[in-house]
Write a protein that holds these residues in place. Structure first.
Motif, short mmCIF file in Angstrom:
data_model
loop_
_atom_site.label_atom_id
_atom_site.label_comp_id
_atom_site.label_asym_id
_atom_site.label_seq_id
_atom_site.Cartn_x
_atom_site.Cartn_y
_atom_site.Cartn_z
N VAL A 92 16.21 97.71 67.22
CA VAL A 92 14.89 98.33 67.36
C VAL A 92 15.02 99.76 67.87
CG1 VAL A 92 12.71 98.24 68.63
CG2 VAL A 92 13.65 96.16 67.63
N THR A 93 15.90 99.98 68.83
CA THR A 93 16.11 101.33 69.37
C THR A 93 16.59 102.28 68.27
OG1 THR A 93 16.63 100.46 71.56
CG2 THR A 93 17.38 102.69 71.06
N LEU A 96 13.55 103.01 65.94
CA LEU A 96 12.54 103.86 66.56
C LEU A 96 12.98 105.32 66.65
CD1 LEU A 96 11.25 101.60 69.50
CD2 LEU A 96 10.16 102.03 67.30
N PHE A 119 10.29 91.55 66.03
CA PHE A 119 10.44 92.83 66.71
C PHE A 119 10.96 93.90 65.74
CE2 PHE A 119 10.72 89.70 70.11
CZ PHE A 119 9.93 90.24 71.10
N SER A 123 8.77 97.28 64.33
CA SER A 123 9.28 98.56 64.81
C SER A 123 9.46 99.57 63.67
CB SER A 123 10.63 98.36 65.50
OG SER A 123 11.64 97.99 64.58
N TRP A 165 7.34 94.53 75.80
CA TRP A 165 8.09 95.30 74.80
C TRP A 165 7.41 95.20 73.43
CZ3 TRP A 165 12.95 93.62 71.81
CH2 TRP A 165 13.55 94.72 71.20
N ILE A 169 5.82 98.34 71.23
CA ILE A 169 6.20 98.68 69.85
C ILE A 169 4.98 98.66 68.94
CG2 ILE A 169 7.59 97.96 67.87
CD1 ILE A 169 9.56 96.70 69.86
N ARG A 173 3.35 101.81 66.73
CA ARG A 173 3.23 101.80 65.28
C ARG A 173 1.80 101.54 64.80
NH1 ARG A 173 7.42 104.72 64.47
NH2 ARG A 173 9.44 103.66 64.39
#
Length: 445
Positions: A92-93, A96, A119, A123, A165, A169, A173
């Motif tokens: 996810v990092t 993003l 997740f 994302s 979290w 996210i 978005r």
């Protein structure tokens, strides 16, 4: 010398295999920038399986490659039952902070963005799903209520963190934060139609072609703040699959394979201990054991289960040297089964050992231990055939007159002997009846 030559041949074979793997890896064709300079491409990657560490490395490589190519978009076709929470955070990092629009497409029809996949999907700059797919059930597994009524503090903290979290996210978005939070806290799942209606995804697409058609002209905002308009209509497609090294590491990340490698490795070491000098079982067992432990480590296996399995093999080995009449072996089987069941107990979806594999392996080892115990018992009942005691009952030849003392020739050696029944002439056959120190007692055959 034979062992040395065998070791050299084995080293040469291993070197050849490693060289072949390297050549295959180097030979994997990578799209060049020149081939797509005229029109920015769409980089497409597919992943179907549990989210494990190599998944993050692969998807990071795909996104970085899309950035280097100056691609108009990077499409990740995803289908996963879930996976490791820490690995999900890495993926996810990366998404993003990507410098290229990332589209996560849950496909094919019947695909699943479960748990970790939820997740990853929300994302993306654009989230899409194929008809018949679903998303959700994102509650962290293995940290739920311990008694059905209340949670312990660490479990509650992780759940709260995951929910926060997910909301963060979703808000970033522009997605439905409440629906996402329900997927985390209450393990809610949604069909593709429900996800679109609830604003969990941006669109539904029949296939990749339909997806690219709908994406054309859309505008997304990157982490840098830059707004990018997608030009996917007629864009060249660059497919980027896993290279041989990544495929190998993914195979090693299979829980069943990791379990087999560890058990085969320990079995090989057992054979080497039972029969010192065989070399091959020991070498192969050590390699398999290390690969198995590496795989279990990457999968966040419960080390209490690993230690129980190691204890089981220790008990199996001890059974061969301690006359426990099967008690140590039975304890080893119990320890082995318990450790196997605990390895991934309460683990994330998609990561676990097939129960039938555990049962089959346990039965095989139980049978081996039974054979071992049977062999040990038979060996204890068998008459001694080696050492000084093994000479009793053997035939020999008098080399000198026994009056009553003299020399006899037995099993290629000369012994001092005493006759138990009067003089025996040289050349007569004798039978050994007893042994006193280094002297034999004999009688005529």
């Amino acid at each position: 010398m034979n062992d040395l030559r065998a070791a050299k041949r084995g080293a040469a074979l291993l070197g050849s295999i490693l060289l072949l793997a390297l050549l295959l890896n180097l030979g994997t064709p990578l799209p060049s920038v020149r081939a797509v300079e005229g029109n920015p491409p769409v980089v497409v990657a597919g992943y179907d399986g549990a989210v494990v560490p190599i998944t993050a490395k692969y998807l990071e490589r795909v996104i970085r490659h899309a950035e280097n190519l100056g691609a108009t978009a990077c499409v990740i076709q995803l289908s996963t039952p879930g996976g490791l929470y820490t690995t999900t955070q890495e993926i996810v990092t990366t998404i993003l902070n990507a410098r290229v629009p990332v589209i996560v497409y849950v496909s094919p029809a019947g695909g699943w963005a479960g748990s970790a996949g939820t997740f990853i999907t929300i994302s993306a700059h654009v989230a899409a799903m194929a008809p018949g797919s679903r998303i959700g059930a994102a509650h962290p597994v293995g940290i739920g209520p311990s008694d059905g009524q209340q949670q312990d503090i660490p479990s509650q903290k992780i759940t709260e963190d995951a929910a926060a979290w997910a909301r963060s996210i979703a808000q970033l978005r522009g997605k439905n934060a409440d629906a996402v939070e329900q997927a985390v806290r209450e393990s809610k799942s949604y069909s593709d139609a429900e996800a679109l209606k609830l604003n969990l995804i941006d669109l539904r697409a029949q296939d990749l072609e339909d997806l690219l058609r709908q994406l054309d002209g859309k505008t997304v905002t990157l982490s840098s703040g830059a707004r990018v308009e997608l030009r996917t209509k007629g864009a060249p497609i660059v497919n980027l699959s896993m290279n041989p090294v990544e495929k190998t590491l993914l195979a090693l990340s299979n829980p069943d394979l990791a379990y087999i490698l560890m058990t085969v490795g320990m079995a090989g070491l057992m054979v080497e201990i039972y029969n010192p000098g065989l070399i091959f079982p020991g070498v192969a067992g050590a390699i398999s054991l290390l690969l198995g432990l590496y795989s279990l480590g990457t999968l966040d296996a419960y080390w209490g289960g690993v230690l129980l399995i190691i204890l089981a093999f220790g008990l199996f080995i001890a059974e061969a040297f301690v006359p426990s009449h099967g008690i140590l072996g039975a304890g080893g089987v119990i320890s082995f089964v318990t450790g196997s069941l605990l390895l991934f107990s309460g683990g994330p979806p998609g990561i676990g050992i097939n129960i039938s594999l555990i049962v089959t392996t346990a039965l095989v080892f139980a049978a081996l231990v039974a054979l071992l115990v049977t062999a040990v018992v038979r060996g204890q009942k068998r008459a001694v055939t080696t050492g000084s005691e093994g000479l009793i009952g053997r035939m020999g030849t008098a080399r000198s007159d026994l009056l009553p003392e003299g020399l006899v020739f037995v099993e290629g050696e000369l012994w001092r002997a005493v006759s138990e029944e009067g003089p025996i002439k040289a050349g007569e056959k004798v039978v050994i009846t007893a042994m006193e120190g280094l002297n034999l007692r004999v009688r005529r055959a």
